[in-house]
Design a protein around this motif. Structure first.
Motif, PDB file in Angstrom:
ATOM      1  N   PRO A 104       0.895  -1.159   0.095  1.00 16.00           N
ATOM      2  CA  PRO A 104      -0.149   0.059   0.064  1.00 16.00           C
ATOM      3  C   PRO A 104       0.805   1.284   0.018  1.00 16.00           C
ATOM      4  N   VAL A 105       0.077   2.359  -0.567  1.00 14.83           N
ATOM      5  CA  VAL A 105       1.077   3.490  -0.541  1.00 14.83           C
ATOM      6  C   VAL A 105       0.409   4.741   0.109  1.00 14.83           C
ATOM      7  N   VAL A 106       1.149   5.822   0.443  1.00 17.68           N
ATOM      8  CA  VAL A 106       0.420   7.094   1.058  1.00 17.68           C
ATOM      9  C   VAL A 106       0.705   8.074  -0.025  1.00 17.68           C
ATOM     10  N   MET A 107      -0.343   8.777  -0.260  1.00 16.35           N
ATOM     11  CA  MET A 107       0.047  10.083  -1.261  1.00 16.35           C
ATOM     12  C   MET A 107      -0.466  11.379  -0.520  1.00 16.35           C
ATOM     13  N   LYS A 108       0.434  12.353  -0.779  1.00 12.56           N
ATOM     14  CA  LYS A 108       0.338  13.604  -0.258  1.00 12.56           C
ATOM     15  C   LYS A 108       0.672  14.795  -1.131  1.00 12.56           C
ATOM     16  N   ALA A 109      -0.043  15.908  -1.046  1.00  9.44           N
ATOM     17  CA  ALA A 109       0.275  16.981  -1.859  1.00  9.44           C
ATOM     18  C   ALA A 109       1.674  17.599  -1.534  1.00  9.44           C
ATOM     19  N   SER A 110       2.248  17.947  -2.199  1.00 10.78           N
ATOM     20  CA  SER A 110       3.663  18.593  -2.116  1.00 10.78           C
ATOM     21  C   SER A 110       3.767  19.966  -2.390  1.00 10.78           C
ATOM     22  N   GLY A 111       4.193  20.963  -1.699  1.00 11.72           N
ATOM     23  CA  GLY A 111       4.289  22.409  -1.970  1.00 11.72           C
ATOM     24  C   GLY A 111       5.244  22.976  -0.981  1.00 11.72           C
ATOM     25  N   ALA A 112       5.558  24.306  -1.239  1.00 14.19           N
ATOM     26  CA  ALA A 112       6.710  24.760  -0.350  1.00 14.19           C
ATOM     27  C   ALA A 112       5.633  25.610   0.613  1.00 14.19           C
ATOM     28  N   ARG A 113       4.609  25.911   0.601  1.00 14.26           N
ATOM     29  CA  ARG A 113       4.175  26.589   1.707  1.00 14.26           C
ATOM     30  C   ARG A 113       2.859  25.631   2.530  1.00 14.26           C
ATOM     31  N   LEU A 114       3.004  24.389   2.014  1.00 16.81           N
ATOM     32  CA  LEU A 114       2.224  23.261   3.031  1.00 16.81           C
ATOM     33  C   LEU A 114       2.892  22.988   4.156  1.00 16.81           C
ATOM     34  N   ALA A 115       2.305  23.446   5.477  1.00 16.26           N
ATOM     35  CA  ALA A 115       2.993  23.178   6.680  1.00 16.26           C
ATOM     36  C   ALA A 115       2.215  21.970   7.342  1.00 16.26           C
ATOM     37  N   HIS A 116       0.759  22.071   7.190  1.00 16.05           N
ATOM     38  CA  HIS A 116      -0.221  21.181   7.981  1.00 16.05           C
ATOM     39  C   HIS A 116      -1.175  20.584   6.767  1.00 16.05           C
ATOM     40  N   LYS A 117      -0.522  19.572   6.213  1.00 19.41           N
ATOM     41  CA  LYS A 117      -1.413  18.936   5.158  1.00 19.41           C
ATOM     42  C   LYS A 117      -2.589  18.079   5.715  1.00 19.41           C
ATOM     43  N   THR A 118      -2.508  17.490   6.678  1.00 14.54           N
ATOM     44  CA  THR A 118      -3.593  16.512   7.232  1.00 14.54           C
ATOM     45  C   THR A 118      -5.099  17.455   7.445  1.00 14.54           C
ATOM     46  N   GLU A 119      -4.761  18.680   8.217  1.00 17.26           N
ATOM     47  CA  GLU A 119      -5.792  19.375   8.416  1.00 17.26           C
ATOM     48  C   GLU A 119      -6.616  19.784   7.045  1.00 17.26           C
ATOM     49  N   LEU A 120      -5.861  19.797   6.008  1.00 16.79           N
ATOM     50  CA  LEU A 120      -6.678  20.067   4.961  1.00 16.79           C
ATOM     51  C   LEU A 120      -7.157  19.078   4.005  1.00 16.79           C
ATOM     52  N   GLY A 121      -6.819  17.992   4.424  1.00 11.75           N
ATOM     53  CA  GLY A 121      -7.309  16.803   3.633  1.00 11.75           C
ATOM     54  C   GLY A 121      -6.380  16.318   2.742  1.00 11.75           C
ATOM     55  N   LEU A 122      -5.153  16.868   2.708  1.00  9.82           N
ATOM     56  CA  LEU A 122      -4.147  16.782   1.682  1.00  9.82           C
ATOM     57  C   LEU A 122      -3.175  15.462   1.860  1.00  9.82           C
TER      58      LEU A 122
END
Length: 742
Positions: free
Chosen positions: A567-585
């Motif tokens: 299984p894999v994990v997918m995450k949005a990646s960007g320079a301004r992203l600090a707390h991805k989980t809260e945004l559902g990313l």
């Protein structure tokens, strides 16, 4: 009673210029020489504390009093009179300086410093504005000056600017300045009829040193008092370095409102630790109210208290809260001999007293060993058989009134497991308490082991206390249970620390590692790195991250998942992203191509809706079955880069369970950070879970420290959360990372 490397280098060598009398143009030569000698670490910071030669400050041969007066009713008159008496005691020639007087107290008065008949060691400035006098002192080649004047950094921005001008003038002059906003404490009269190791005292607020100074009336020797005031030049660190090299100093007691420079303080503490001289400190600023008060009084940063506390413990500085604790702990550490064992025995005439004291001592972490059956049988030769003598030892009262009392004390002290004997006497009960006190004093004279007495009487005028106990230089006498326990704990901890101390500065890296060159290429000044870029930074330092690929299409995500492995994990990646989980990313546990395609579309849709710029989507290996930890780097205003370790995930925010250290530090300190965590049991395995790879966790801590040292100010912040620590022998994996470049 018993910013840049150049800036850092310039600050360091400015101090060397002032101390050595070098001209400013010699700084560059000194920097190069020090670098060649290995005096600088990888970030260009000094590795050893300079020891200023303050002999001529405390024991000058000649003194000038600028602004001297003998007009009754004027403040300068009283100060001049006290300085004349002090100069006579230390054997110094004193010269009054005043443009409007022919003589002061019968001594010929010179109109200016330039007219002095000889080059003087010390100038005491009784003038409202010392700045104009500094140039004259420089021309006369005066070594030291003291400025009493106030109205500087303690008053706000305007005063801080005036202090900066004063400090700059002192720097150019080549002399060393105590103050401004200091007082006469350095010129106090010390008793010269007391023997044994002395306490050297450092205070930023002179009145706060009075309880320690008063120890002389209890038979404890004082050798020096340095009232540092606003520390425009000479600071607490300078005096710690100097006092730690003085043979008569047994302990250094400090009252600190604010540290001028964290690095200088740690280098000085390191020098004291190398010399085995204990430093005991009250440091104001544990609360926001205390911190504000300190800033208004001295105009200095107090620093984040958690960092201050950790840094002091790291370098063996014993931090206490109250002046009474400072007094008792410093006195004990100055006078007590090295412990022969760490076992503590509580000996009393009351079972209740012994039980109460033992509870408090055990709760504080003191080791109260159960005496051997053989030792208990021996004690029962003099103590009734129905009384407990296992530890605490209860004698029932009557044996202290005759020859048996001394036998009991000697038998306890003869036990090789016993290093400290504590006898709490909650109140006087003559004549038995008189006999007990004398037996304790006599026994202490025949042993190298520490004998402590808590005299609980609120009166304190009893002969057993004032004459017998305080008349002994071998018995440590306290008035409260708490101060006794705290001082004994500090005493045992200090000697344990000193026995194993290795200076971290000796092992600090001097040259950049190959990892540093790789990391430099990844840094983006003034920007936060994306998770993908932050993980590349970790890879450069050999910190393991999951298998992952950065993709920019759903099709590429599916291919990447096949390569990474489900299984894999997918995450949005960007320079301004600090707390991805809260945004559902973040999407976890994806097991098929269709789930991956859907996840990619959902992540990019959310990013567009939230107006978040992405550099792609990370397809990551899913790592489970470990303990989540957090490791971070932040910058403290006083100490620079700091490394923090705590429980990972949201636990670090909820529980605030974290430990801090200031680089450089070694493996022993990295392991002690883990030992401080309340949740450390998770690393050992709970509820049948296997222990995790603590060695791998320690290795990551040390690699992060190397990053902090080498990248210095360029790395403003680093947050590895979570770091998944796997089972023993399986390593640790950084699942997420945030990095901010300065």
């Amino acid at each position: 009673m018993l910013g840049s490397t150049h800036g850092t280098l310039t600050t360091h060598f400015r101090a060397r210029v002032v101390a050595c009398g070098e001209e400013p143009h010699a700084i560059v030569h000194s920097m190069a020489a020090a670098a060649a000698e290995g005096d600088l670490d990888v970030s260009g910071r000094p590795l050893h504390a300079p020891v200023p030669d303050l002999d001529r400050f405390f024991r000058p041969e000649s003194v000038a009093v600028v602004g001297a007066s003998d007009t009754e009713g004027r403040p300068n008159t009283g100060i001049t009179r006290q300085l004349i008496g002090w100069a006579e005691r230390v054997g110094a020639r004193l010269y009054p300086v005043h443009p409007g007087r022919k003589s002061v107290f019968g001594r010929a008065c010179t109109p200016s410093v330039a007219d002095l008949p000889e080059q003087v060691d010390l100038a005491v400035l009784l003038v409202g504005d010392p700045l104009p006098v500094i140039g004259e002192l420089a021309q006369a080649k005066v070594k030291f000056a003291v400025a009493f004047a106030s109205g500087f950094a303690e008053t706000g921005e305007e005063g801080a600017a005036a202090q900066a001008r004063l400090a700059a003038a002192v720097e150019r002059s080549g002399l060393r300045l105590l103050g401004p906003n200091t007082n006469l404490n350095a010129f106090q009269q010390f008793r010269d009829d007391l023997d044994g190791p002395a306490i050297a005292l450092i205070t930023q607020s002179g009145h706060q040193g009075r309880p320690v100074y008063a120890l002389q009336e209890l038979g404890v020797r004082l050798s020096h008092w340095a009232p540092t005031g606003n520390e425009a030049d000479l600071e607490t660190a300078d005096f710690i370095s100097y006092f730690s090299q003085r043979p008569e100093v047994g302990a250094i007691a400090c009252y600190v409102e604010g540290l001028k420079d964290g690095r200088s303080f740690l280098l000085a503490a390191d020098r004291a630790a190398r010399a085995g001289v204990p430093v005991v400190a009250v440091k104001v600023g544990r609360t926001e109210t205390g911190a504000r008060t300190a800033a208004s009084h001295t105009g200095k940063l107090t620093g984040a208290d958690q960092v201050v506390d950790a840094a002091m413990r790291q370098f063996g500085v014993i931090r206490v809260d109250g002046l009474d604790e400072l007094q008792d702990t410093a006195a004990l550490l100055a006078r007590a001999r090295k412990p022969q064992a760490d076992g503590v025995v509580v000996y009393s005439i009351s079972g209740g007293t012994g039980a109460h004291f033992s509870d408090l001592a055990t709760g504080a972490g003191l080791k109260l060993p159960t005496l051997s059956e053989e030792k208990q049988r021996e004690l029962h030769e003099w103590i009734p058989g129905y009384l407990n003598v296992a530890n605490p030892v209860d004698n029932g009262g009557h044996p202290v009134g005759d020859w048996r009392g001394r036998k009991i004390i000697d038998a306890i002290l003869a036990d090789p497991a016993v290093g400290v004997l504590i006898c709490p006497i909650t109140g006087p009960f003559p004549p038995m308490s008189d006999r007990l006190a004398q037996d304790l004093v006599d026994a202490a004279e025949t042993t190298d082991k520490l004998v402590c007495v808590v005299w609980g009487s609120p009166v304190g005028t009893e002969d057993a206390y004032r004459t017998t106990l305080l008349g002994s230089s071998r018995v440590a006498t306290f008035r409260t249970f708490g101060n006794c326990i705290g001082a004994v704990k500090a005493y045992l901890n200090h000697h344990r620390f000193a026995a194993s101390y290795r200076s971290p500065f000796d092992e600090a890296p001097r040259t950049p590692s190959p990892s540093f060159r790789k990391a430099q290429a990844l840094m983006r000044p003034g920007h936060q790195l994306s998770e993908h870029a932050a993980k590349q930074l970790l890879r450069a330092y050999g910190i393991r991250v999951p298998r992952e690929q950065l993709v920019t299409s759903a099709a590429a995500a599916v291919r990447a998942a096949g390569l990474v492995g489900y299984p894999v994990v997918m995450k949005a990646s960007g320079a301004r992203l600090a707390h991805k989980t809260e945004l559902g990313l973040v999407k976890v546990g994806l097991t098929s191509a269709s789930q991956v395609r859907d996840a990619y579309r959902e992540l990019t849709d959310i990013a567009r809706y939230e107006d978040v710029e992405l550099d792609g989507v990370l397809v990551c290996q899913m790592v489970e079955r470990g303990v989540e930890m957090m490791i971070g780097v932040t910058h403290d205003a006083l100490f620079g880069p700091t490394v923090t370790v705590g429980l990972g995930g949201v636990l670090v925010e909820v529980l605030h369970d974290a430990a801090v250290r200031v680089p450089p530090f070694g493996e022993d300190q990295a392991r002690s950070m883990l030992a401080e965590l309340r949740g450390r049991a998770l690393l050992e395995g709970v509820r049948g879970g296997p222990p995790v790879d603590v060695d791998a966790l320690v290795e990551v801590v040390l690699r992060v420290q190397r990053m902090a040292l080498e990248l210095g100010d360029d790395l403003s912040e680093l947050d590895i959360n979570p770091l998944m620590v796997l089972g023993r022998g399986q390593g640790a994996v950084a699942l997420d990372a945030l990095a901010v470049c300065r």
